[in-house]
Scaffold this motif. Structure first.
Motif, PDB file in Angstrom:
ATOM      1  N   LEU A   1      27.398 -30.815  11.748  1.00  0.00           N
ATOM      2  CA  LEU A   1      28.848 -30.904  11.695  1.00  0.00           C
ATOM      3  C   LEU A   1      29.408 -29.712  10.943  1.00  0.00           C
ATOM      4  CD1 LEU A   1      29.249 -31.852   8.553  1.00  0.00           C
ATOM      5  CD2 LEU A   1      28.855 -34.122   9.482  1.00  0.00           C
ATOM      6  N   LYS A   2      30.728 -29.526  11.083  1.00  0.00           N
ATOM      7  CA  LYS A   2      31.365 -28.394  10.412  1.00  0.00           C
ATOM      8  C   LYS A   2      32.805 -28.757  10.052  1.00  0.00           C
ATOM      9  CE  LYS A   2      32.666 -26.292  14.841  1.00  0.00           C
ATOM     10  NZ  LYS A   2      32.434 -25.153  15.764  1.00  0.00           N
ATOM     11  N   TYR A   3      33.295 -28.088   9.011  1.00  0.00           N
ATOM     12  CA  TYR A   3      34.674 -28.233   8.587  1.00  0.00           C
ATOM     13  C   TYR A   3      35.302 -26.852   8.508  1.00  0.00           C
ATOM     14  CZ  TYR A   3      38.777 -28.741   5.711  1.00  0.00           C
ATOM     15  OH  TYR A   3      40.063 -28.682   5.259  1.00  0.00           O
TER      16      TYR A   3
ATOM     17  N   ASP B   1      41.625 -32.544   8.686  1.00  0.00           N
ATOM     18  CA  ASP B   1      41.100 -33.756   8.066  1.00  0.00           C
ATOM     19  C   ASP B   1      39.820 -33.438   7.299  1.00  0.00           C
ATOM     20  OD1 ASP B   1      40.488 -37.142   9.361  1.00  0.00           O
ATOM     21  OD2 ASP B   1      40.117 -36.266   7.377  1.00  0.00           O
ATOM     22  N   PRO B   2      39.806 -33.714   5.989  1.00  0.00           N
ATOM     23  CA  PRO B   2      38.624 -33.359   5.198  1.00  0.00           C
ATOM     24  C   PRO B   2      37.401 -34.237   5.490  1.00  0.00           C
ATOM     25  CG  PRO B   2      40.208 -34.526   3.842  1.00  0.00           C
ATOM     26  CD  PRO B   2      40.884 -34.263   5.150  1.00  0.00           C
ATOM     27  N   LEU B   3      37.595 -35.306   6.218  1.00  0.00           N
ATOM     28  CA  LEU B   3      36.464 -36.148   6.608  1.00  0.00           C
ATOM     29  C   LEU B   3      36.096 -35.773   8.044  1.00  0.00           C
ATOM     30  CD1 LEU B   3      34.564 -38.459   5.806  1.00  0.00           C
ATOM     31  CD2 LEU B   3      36.225 -40.039   6.811  1.00  0.00           C
ATOM     32  N   VAL B   4      34.927 -35.172   8.190  1.00  0.00           N
ATOM     33  CA  VAL B   4      34.514 -34.722   9.521  1.00  0.00           C
ATOM     34  C   VAL B   4      33.322 -35.539   9.998  1.00  0.00           C
ATOM     35  CG1 VAL B   4      35.390 -32.388   9.300  1.00  0.00           C
ATOM     36  CG2 VAL B   4      33.098 -32.881   8.532  1.00  0.00           C
ATOM     37  N   LYS B   5      33.327 -35.788  11.286  1.00  0.00           N
ATOM     38  CA  LYS B   5      32.229 -36.558  11.881  1.00  0.00           C
ATOM     39  C   LYS B   5      31.395 -35.628  12.752  1.00  0.00           C
ATOM     40  CE  LYS B   5      34.707 -40.943  11.721  1.00  0.00           C
ATOM     41  NZ  LYS B   5      33.986 -41.372  10.498  1.00  0.00           N
ATOM     42  N   GLY B   6      30.078 -35.842  12.668  1.00  0.00           N
ATOM     43  CA  GLY B   6      29.192 -35.015  13.448  1.00  0.00           C
ATOM     44  C   GLY B   6      28.363 -35.846  14.398  1.00  0.00           C
ATOM     45  N   ILE B   7      27.257 -35.242  14.811  1.00  0.00           N
ATOM     46  CA  ILE B   7      26.381 -35.933  15.747  1.00  0.00           C
ATOM     47  C   ILE B   7      25.542 -36.977  15.031  1.00  0.00           C
ATOM     48  CG2 ILE B   7      26.292 -33.961  17.307  1.00  0.00           C
ATOM     49  CD1 ILE B   7      23.510 -33.320  16.125  1.00  0.00           C
ATOM     50  N   LYS B   8      25.040 -37.928  15.780  1.00  0.00           N
ATOM     51  CA  LYS B   8      24.071 -38.923  15.311  1.00  0.00           C
ATOM     52  C   LYS B   8      24.588 -39.759  14.152  1.00  0.00           C
ATOM     53  CE  LYS B   8      20.336 -36.063  17.043  1.00  0.00           C
ATOM     54  NZ  LYS B   8      18.944 -35.623  16.932  1.00  0.00           N
ATOM     55  N   GLY B   9      25.884 -39.979  14.093  1.00  0.00           N
ATOM     56  CA  GLY B   9      26.449 -40.873  13.092  1.00  0.00           C
ATOM     57  C   GLY B   9      26.653 -40.268  11.717  1.00  0.00           C
TER      58      GLY B   9
ATOM     59  N   GLU C   1      28.508 -37.944   8.836  1.00  0.00           N
ATOM     60  CA  GLU C   1      29.832 -37.495   8.468  1.00  0.00           C
ATOM     61  C   GLU C   1      29.752 -36.763   7.134  1.00  0.00           C
ATOM     62  OE1 GLU C   1      32.126 -41.126   8.281  1.00  0.00           O
ATOM     63  OE2 GLU C   1      31.795 -41.284   6.115  1.00  0.00           O
ATOM     64  N   ALA C   2      30.778 -35.972   6.850  1.00  0.00           N
ATOM     65  CA  ALA C   2      30.824 -35.266   5.576  1.00  0.00           C
ATOM     66  C   ALA C   2      32.270 -35.191   5.122  1.00  0.00           C
ATOM     67  CB  ALA C   2      30.234 -33.868   5.694  1.00  0.00           C
ATOM     68  N   GLU C   3      32.439 -35.197   3.812  1.00  0.00           N
ATOM     69  CA  GLU C   3      33.773 -35.142   3.243  1.00  0.00           C
ATOM     70  C   GLU C   3      33.926 -33.905   2.385  1.00  0.00           C
ATOM     71  OE1 GLU C   3      34.926 -38.473   0.854  1.00  0.00           O
ATOM     72  OE2 GLU C   3      37.048 -37.920   0.949  1.00  0.00           O
ATOM     73  N   PHE C   4      34.952 -33.125   2.684  1.00  0.00           N
ATOM     74  CA  PHE C   4      35.282 -31.932   1.915  1.00  0.00           C
ATOM     75  C   PHE C   4      36.229 -32.343   0.793  1.00  0.00           C
ATOM     76  CE2 PHE C   4      36.394 -27.929   0.509  1.00  0.00           C
ATOM     77  CZ  PHE C   4      37.683 -27.516   0.829  1.00  0.00           C
ATOM     78  N   ILE C   5      35.808 -32.156  -0.457  1.00  0.00           N
ATOM     79  CA  ILE C   5      36.669 -32.414  -1.599  1.00  0.00           C
ATOM     80  C   ILE C   5      36.886 -31.079  -2.301  1.00  0.00           C
ATOM     81  CG2 ILE C   5      37.020 -33.707  -3.729  1.00  0.00           C
ATOM     82  CD1 ILE C   5      35.191 -35.863  -2.651  1.00  0.00           C
ATOM     83  N   LYS C   6      38.041 -30.481  -2.046  1.00  0.00           N
ATOM     84  CA  LYS C   6      38.307 -29.122  -2.525  1.00  0.00           C
ATOM     85  C   LYS C   6      38.261 -29.041  -4.044  1.00  0.00           C
ATOM     86  CE  LYS C   6      41.474 -25.255  -1.838  1.00  0.00           C
ATOM     87  NZ  LYS C   6      42.712 -24.783  -1.184  1.00  0.00           N
ATOM     88  N   SER C   7      38.802 -30.061  -4.709  1.00  0.00           N
ATOM     89  CA  SER C   7      38.868 -30.026  -6.172  1.00  0.00           C
ATOM     90  C   SER C   7      37.492 -30.070  -6.813  1.00  0.00           C
ATOM     91  CB  SER C   7      39.716 -31.191  -6.684  1.00  0.00           C
ATOM     92  OG  SER C   7      39.138 -32.419  -6.298  1.00  0.00           O
ATOM     93  N   LYS C   8      36.527 -30.583  -6.086  1.00  0.00           N
ATOM     94  CA  LYS C   8      35.161 -30.682  -6.602  1.00  0.00           C
ATOM     95  C   LYS C   8      34.232 -29.633  -5.986  1.00  0.00           C
ATOM     96  CE  LYS C   8      35.299 -35.641  -7.646  1.00  0.00           C
ATOM     97  NZ  LYS C   8      34.632 -36.952  -7.445  1.00  0.00           N
ATOM     98  N   PHE C   9      34.769 -28.782  -5.116  1.00  0.00           N
ATOM     99  CA  PHE C   9      33.955 -27.774  -4.423  1.00  0.00           C
ATOM    100  C   PHE C   9      32.743 -28.444  -3.780  1.00  0.00           C
ATOM    101  CE2 PHE C   9      36.185 -24.082  -6.009  1.00  0.00           C
ATOM    102  CZ  PHE C   9      36.749 -24.538  -7.179  1.00  0.00           C
ATOM    103  N   SER C  10      32.980 -29.589  -3.151  1.00  0.00           N
ATOM    104  CA  SER C  10      31.854 -30.337  -2.599  1.00  0.00           C
ATOM    105  C   SER C  10      32.043 -30.644  -1.124  1.00  0.00           C
ATOM    106  CB  SER C  10      31.651 -31.643  -3.366  1.00  0.00           C
ATOM    107  OG  SER C  10      32.688 -32.557  -3.078  1.00  0.00           O
ATOM    108  N   PHE C  11      30.925 -30.851  -0.456  1.00  0.00           N
ATOM    109  CA  PHE C  11      30.909 -31.186   0.975  1.00  0.00           C
ATOM    110  C   PHE C  11      29.672 -32.047   1.190  1.00  0.00           C
ATOM    111  CE2 PHE C  11      32.445 -30.942   5.123  1.00  0.00           C
ATOM    112  CZ  PHE C  11      31.516 -30.470   6.038  1.00  0.00           C
ATOM    113  N   ASN C  12      29.739 -33.288   0.727  1.00  0.00           N
ATOM    114  CA  ASN C  12      28.585 -34.178   0.779  1.00  0.00           C
ATOM    115  C   ASN C  12      28.404 -34.784   2.162  1.00  0.00           C
ATOM    116  OD1 ASN C  12      28.363 -33.554  -1.896  1.00  0.00           O
ATOM    117  ND2 ASN C  12      28.834 -35.620  -2.645  1.00  0.00           N
TER     118      ASN C  12
END
Lengths: 113, 113
Positions: free
Chosen positions: B48-50, B54-62, B64-75
């Motif tokens: 998946l890619k952002y 929308d900071p919540l992105v869905k990818g293949i095979k179920g 997902e990842a969430e971009f949290i800019k304030s935390k510099f994170s993409f879990n």
């Protein structure tokens, strides 16, 4: 369809020798990237081509490394006077453009004895 | 230069367990964010890619990842893993105006049936 191909899949060479690694990108992909992946690490950017020109070669570790893409498709990564520390998997990726999804090849495993 | 941190080096889960893999990056400007997966014996492929929106992105095979800019994170997350999710997972970051892609060191996921 055909993906990114890289040859050879494995290359064993002796310290001080010259090697060439080849990448055949997906047809129509103008962007091409070379990465190096050492054991236990993620891919490390080496160089980016847009068309025939090296748009960004800032990742090449030193002047022993050079890459070309003369006709805007196939690319060759050239390493002179190989050192044991050059041992790694060399990955190639191509994409439709600089921000598009990259498609990776299987890599060439280089071992310098 | 950018740095990308993946704090979980090796994760072992039972099937049906929930998954969250951490990814943090260092760049303060606009970034594009990616998760790649490498199944045993296969090439790196995009999960998946952002880029924006929308900071919540869905990818293949179920996945997902969430971009949290304030935390510099993409879990990366998946509510229920399967044995077939066993693979190496890499987070990658690209500065919006740059050509280089920076990868984390990867997280090896083993799912036990």
């Amino acid at each position: 369809g055909a993906g990114v191909s890289q040859t050879p899949s494995n290359k064993v060479t002796e310290k001080g020798k010259y090697v060439e690694l080849r990448c055949d990108p997906i047809s129509g992909h103008t962007a091409l990237y070379w990465y190096r992946q050492s054991l236990g690490q993620g891919p490390e950017f080496l160089i980016y081509f847009q068309g025939t020109g090296a748009a960004d070669d800032s990742g090449l570790p030193n002047d022993r490394f050079f890459a070309v893409r003369p006709e805007g498709s196939v690319s060759t990564l050239k390493i002179q006077r190989t050192e044991r520390g050059d041992s790694a998997v060399y990955l190639c990726a191509s994409s439709l453009g600089p921000q598009a999804t990259q498609y990776f090849g299987p890599g060439t495993r280089l071992t310098v004895l | 230069a950018q740095s990308v941190s993946q704090h979980n080096h090796h994760v072992i889960l039972s099937e049906a367990a929930s998954l969250e893999l951490g990814c943090n990056y260092s760049y303060g400007g606009t970034v594009n964010l990616f998760w790649y997966v490498q199944y045993p014996g296969q090439h790196l492929q995009l999960l998946l890619k952002y880029f924006s929106g929308d900071p919540l992105v869905k990818g293949i095979k179920g996945f997902e990842a969430e971009f949290i800019k304030s935390k510099f994170s993409f879990n990366l997350r998946k509510p229920s893993v399967q044995w077939s999710d066993t693979a190496e997972y890499f987070c990658a970051v690209n500065e919006d105006t740059g050509n280089q892609f920076y990868f984390g060191t990867g997280t090896s996921l083993t799912v036990i049936p």
